[in-house]
Design a protein around this motif. Sequence first.
Motif: not given
Length: 360
Positions: A19-25, A1-9
């Motif tokens: 609204g709500f906003y956050t970033e992921f490391s 499987m490919s690697n999926l990295t979360l950046n922001s929501l």
Amino acid sequence: MSNLTLNSLLVYSPNDEKGFYTEFSDSLNIVHGRNTSGKSTLIQSVIYAMGINDSKENLNDINNSGVFFRLDCDIKGHKEHCSLVFIRSDDTLVLKKGGEPPIRFDGINSNNSFEYGRYKNIFSKLIGFDLVLQKQSELISAPLEAALLPYYISQSVGWVYIRESIGDFRFYKDFKFDFLDYYCGIESSHERINKYNLEKEKKELGFELKQLNSYEDKNEELKVSKLLDERFKGEAEKYLESYQGLNKDLSGKEAEHTKLCNKLSMLRGRQKVLTQIIANIKNQKPKIDQCPTCNQSLPGDLKEFYLYSQDVNDALKEKDNVREQIKKTAAKLNSVENTISELRIKIGDDYSVLRHLKVT
């Protein structure tokens, strides 16, 4: 499987303007807080934005406000590395990969819908998820929820009963072994499929052999031959009529498909216009905002407030109406596409000789 990295929501409600906003490391992310502070809601929003319906009921309060979810990620496979964006609002999801055109899916709230199946196939290929499981007497593609294991377990179940978590995997034979083999890199899917197909073919051949032995034991060869002769007398004319009827049905469905595509395009264009109209109306609040032409404050008496509220409500109502029409039209379009596909397959399989001879 490919690697999926979360950046922001991003979770935003145009109706409530909240609204709500956050970033992921890029590495480890720790979500902490007191009870009811929203830790589970954050995780459930992430998988919901990715098209997983397991957490849908837990987000009812949020979805009732007409919110949309946007999840920005990076996907890294063997041959490519690009951005991946998910945008979801209720049962509509838009998927955009890198610089490619976005793909839209309408009606994915049900895991049994045609649109959800289409999304599942595209997303599974995108991340390289090809696990197959045995259900009853056949091998089928694993539910999309299995792609999230072991990274997400339903909070109401936990790790103790993993097979009863988001995909309800109790109904798959040897799920534990197949799942662990897959994630440990043991590539056995191809061999399992071949084994299953061979066993199925063996069973069918055994049944046919048993039937032939029965005919031979009862000396019924002549009776079978006679029945076949009577069955195919005068069948040529019926064969041609059936072919012409299928061709006529196919032409009718293709014409209907064109009309539905045009209607869906018109409705989506109208939806965009209504979204802009609503935004413009909300920027012209009586006694608060200014006239876009002369920059003077807009009148603020009771009548103007009433007309303003009525305009907003009328526009929102019309937008909801258009949205329902889009869902119905998309569902009908999917049904027509299925019918066209089935007709083409049947004509290709049963009447290939006539098509080669260009018989109409």
